[in-house]
Motif scaffolding. Structure first.
Motif, PDB file in Angstrom:
ATOM      1  N   LYS A  56       4.783  14.272 -14.566  1.00 28.95           N
ATOM      2  CA  LYS A  56       5.065  14.535 -13.273  1.00 28.95           C
ATOM      3  C   LYS A  56       5.372  13.660 -12.390  1.00 28.95           C
ATOM      4  CE  LYS A  56       4.288  17.833  -9.247  1.00 28.95           C
ATOM      5  NZ  LYS A  56       3.467  18.830  -8.845  1.00 28.95           N
ATOM      6  N   ILE A  57       6.622  13.202 -12.067  1.00 28.23           N
ATOM      7  CA  ILE A  57       7.037  12.036 -11.450  1.00 28.23           C
ATOM      8  C   ILE A  57       7.119  12.135  -9.716  1.00 28.23           C
ATOM      9  CG2 ILE A  57       8.846  10.163 -11.290  1.00 28.23           C
ATOM     10  CD1 ILE A  57       7.539  10.382 -13.804  1.00 28.23           C
ATOM     11  N   PRO A  58       6.148  11.308  -9.012  1.00 29.25           N
ATOM     12  CA  PRO A  58       6.378  11.511  -7.553  1.00 29.25           C
ATOM     13  C   PRO A  58       7.685  11.221  -7.279  1.00 29.25           C
ATOM     14  CG  PRO A  58       4.329  10.229  -8.331  1.00 29.25           C
ATOM     15  CD  PRO A  58       5.294  10.287  -9.530  1.00 29.25           C
ATOM     16  N   ASP A  59       8.132  11.991  -5.926  1.00 27.58           N
ATOM     17  CA  ASP A  59       9.292  11.640  -5.323  1.00 27.58           C
ATOM     18  C   ASP A  59       9.388  10.430  -4.734  1.00 27.58           C
ATOM     19  OD1 ASP A  59       8.641  11.760  -2.421  1.00 27.58           O
ATOM     20  OD2 ASP A  59       7.951  13.678  -3.221  1.00 27.58           O
ATOM     21  N   LEU A  60      10.475   9.609  -4.398  1.00 25.13           N
ATOM     22  CA  LEU A  60      10.747   8.374  -3.840  1.00 25.13           C
ATOM     23  C   LEU A  60       9.920   8.025  -2.728  1.00 25.13           C
ATOM     24  CD1 LEU A  60      11.917   5.647  -3.874  1.00 25.13           C
ATOM     25  CD2 LEU A  60      14.055   6.604  -2.611  1.00 25.13           C
ATOM     26  N   PHE A  61      10.083   9.133  -1.657  1.00 23.79           N
ATOM     27  CA  PHE A  61       9.210   8.821  -0.465  1.00 23.79           C
ATOM     28  C   PHE A  61       7.859   8.711  -0.557  1.00 23.79           C
ATOM     29  CE2 PHE A  61      13.392   9.820   1.130  1.00 23.79           C
ATOM     30  CZ  PHE A  61      13.622   9.000   1.960  1.00 23.79           C
ATOM     31  N   SER A  62       7.393   9.502  -1.565  1.00 24.87           N
ATOM     32  CA  SER A  62       5.827   9.717  -1.868  1.00 24.87           C
ATOM     33  C   SER A  62       5.362   8.325  -2.330  1.00 24.87           C
ATOM     34  CB  SER A  62       5.576  10.925  -2.816  1.00 24.87           C
ATOM     35  OG  SER A  62       5.569  11.930  -2.152  1.00 24.87           O
ATOM     36  N   CYS A  63       6.358   7.845  -3.232  1.00 21.62           N
ATOM     37  CA  CYS A  63       6.182   6.591  -3.747  1.00 21.62           C
ATOM     38  C   CYS A  63       5.913   5.241  -2.851  1.00 21.62           C
ATOM     39  CB  CYS A  63       7.180   6.296  -4.800  1.00 21.62           C
ATOM     40  SG  CYS A  63       6.983   7.097  -6.563  1.00 21.62           S
ATOM     41  N   LEU A  64       6.957   5.534  -1.933  1.00 19.29           N
ATOM     42  CA  LEU A  64       6.924   4.609  -0.839  1.00 19.29           C
ATOM     43  C   LEU A  64       5.672   4.623   0.310  1.00 19.29           C
ATOM     44  CD1 LEU A  64      10.810   4.696   0.211  1.00 19.29           C
ATOM     45  CD2 LEU A  64       9.522   2.640  -1.134  1.00 19.29           C
ATOM     46  N   GLY A  65       5.577   5.876   0.315  1.00 23.88           N
ATOM     47  CA  GLY A  65       4.262   6.160   1.297  1.00 23.88           C
ATOM     48  C   GLY A  65       3.045   5.574   0.595  1.00 23.88           C
ATOM     49  N   ILE A  66       2.903   5.603  -0.700  1.00 17.43           N
ATOM     50  CA  ILE A  66       1.842   5.263  -1.656  1.00 17.43           C
ATOM     51  C   ILE A  66       1.585   3.649  -1.463  1.00 17.43           C
ATOM     52  CG2 ILE A  66       0.608   4.799  -3.895  1.00 17.43           C
ATOM     53  CD1 ILE A  66       1.772   7.794  -4.454  1.00 17.43           C
ATOM     54  N   ILE A  67       2.909   2.792  -1.696  1.00 17.21           N
ATOM     55  CA  ILE A  67       2.812   1.416  -1.294  1.00 17.21           C
ATOM     56  C   ILE A  67       2.388   1.053  -0.082  1.00 17.21           C
ATOM     57  CG2 ILE A  67       4.464  -0.564  -1.445  1.00 17.21           C
ATOM     58  CD1 ILE A  67       6.260   0.889  -3.393  1.00 17.21           C
ATOM     59  N   LEU A  68       2.815   1.740   0.902  1.00 17.73           N
ATOM     60  CA  LEU A  68       2.375   1.497   2.417  1.00 17.73           C
ATOM     61  C   LEU A  68       0.669   1.681   2.471  1.00 17.73           C
ATOM     62  CD1 LEU A  68       4.951   2.743   4.774  1.00 17.73           C
ATOM     63  CD2 LEU A  68       4.337   0.199   4.336  1.00 17.73           C
ATOM     64  N   SER A  69       0.271   2.563   1.760  1.00 19.84           N
ATOM     65  CA  SER A  69      -1.233   3.036   1.680  1.00 19.84           C
ATOM     66  C   SER A  69      -1.745   1.774   0.722  1.00 19.84           C
ATOM     67  CB  SER A  69      -1.402   4.541   1.082  1.00 19.84           C
ATOM     68  OG  SER A  69      -0.595   5.323   1.827  1.00 19.84           O
TER      69      SER A  69
END
Length: 296
Positions: A118-131
């Motif tokens: 299951k691939i996370p969506d782009l904005f979830s990935c960007l949010g994770i990077i910030l986290s």
């Protein structure tokens, strides 16, 4: 609108959960030197079970072979995570323990990719990077101590908690959240009692230790895990992991209030990045938000 309100309800419940969990780091650190860590986990989860026992009789019909099997798996993951975390807390600070536990936010998407495809969506990935950046800045608050044995154990603990988040999301598609909560807490308590029996007994229990056990058992365990099971019916494991990044913020805040472990400029900056990452994944600028309850 109804679906969005349900997701907001799930977010609010998860925030309450991470506040409760964050508050346990300093109080557990305060008593951990005088009590067997396995016995502490065992009694904490026993208190939680007794609190939930009053509500079990009306749900016995929902217990099945499948729910027992899934609860057993969740309980073993929970037990492993807590044992590593509590032992690690003896060798590191409360704020540092809470911060490193938050690394589960990094592990969850990797588990989704390699285990559940299951691939996370782009904005979830960007949010994770910030986290992740936020967690790094928060960790730098105590960077002068270096990476110690307690930190290593806590990193391992974050892997078990991340897998717990993913499997809970998967199992909730067909199981009663209360039954899953009860079974996994029972498994954790029994396993902890067994280890405590073979590991130097109980230790010292005074009024402070008893109060901590009651608080962590009733609120930070029974209530928190039931709320988590309910909340994750309205969100995804990746999104839940982003909300869980607030746990180290609350952990560091309560550690400052109770133990005097200061955040400093890096800590405040890290908290800002973490909240920004969560908001980015929640708002998804320029895109319509789709409801995703569980793994497809």
């Amino acid at each position: 609108m109804i679906l969005k309100n349900k997701q907001y309800k799930g977010d609010l419940l998860l925030i309450i959960v991470v506040m409760l969990w964050g508050s346990t780091f300093p109080i557990m650190k305060y008593i951990i030197e005088g009590i067997n860590p396995f016995f502490l986990i065992a009694v904490r989860f026993t208190v939680a079970l007794l609190a939930l026992l009053f509500f079990l009789k009306n749900r016995v019909a929902n217990v099945s072979h499948h729910s027992i099997k899934k609860g057993l798996m969740l309980g073993l993951l929970l037990f492993s995570g807590y044992c590593l975390q509590v032992i690690g807390l003896k060798f590191t600070t409360a704020s540092r323990s809470s911060l490193i536990t938050g690394l589960a936010v990094v592990v969850v998407p990797l588990i989704l990719v390699f285990l559940l495809k299951k691939i996370p969506d782009l904005f979830s990935c960007l949010g994770i990077i910030l986290s992740i950046i936020g967690l790094f800045l928060l960790t730098e608050t105590n960077g002068n101590q270096g990476f110690n044995y307690g930190d290593f154990l806590t990193v391992l603990c974050s892997f078990f908690f991340a897998l717990h988040i993913v499997l809970l999301d998967k199992y909730l598609k067909k199981e009663d959240p209360f039954i899953l909560t009860f079974i996994q807490l029972a498994v954790t308590a029994i396993a902890a009692y067994l280890l405590a029996y073979f590991d130097n007994g109980i230790g010292r229990i005074d009024y402070v230790s008893a109060a901590v056990i009651l608080y962590t058992g009733l609120l930070a365990t029974a209530l928190a895990y039931y709320l988590q099971s309910c909340a994750q019916q309205y969100t995804t494991p990746t999104h839940a992991a982003l909300v869980f990044t607030l746990e180290p913020v609350f952990g560091a805040l309560f550690s400052f209030l109770f133990l005097g472990e200061a955040l400093g400029r890096n800590g405040l900056t890290g908290g800002f990045f973490i909240i920004s990452g969560m908001l980015l994944a929640e708002l998804k600028p320029g895109k319509k938000k789709k409801r995703r309850l569980s793994n497809g």
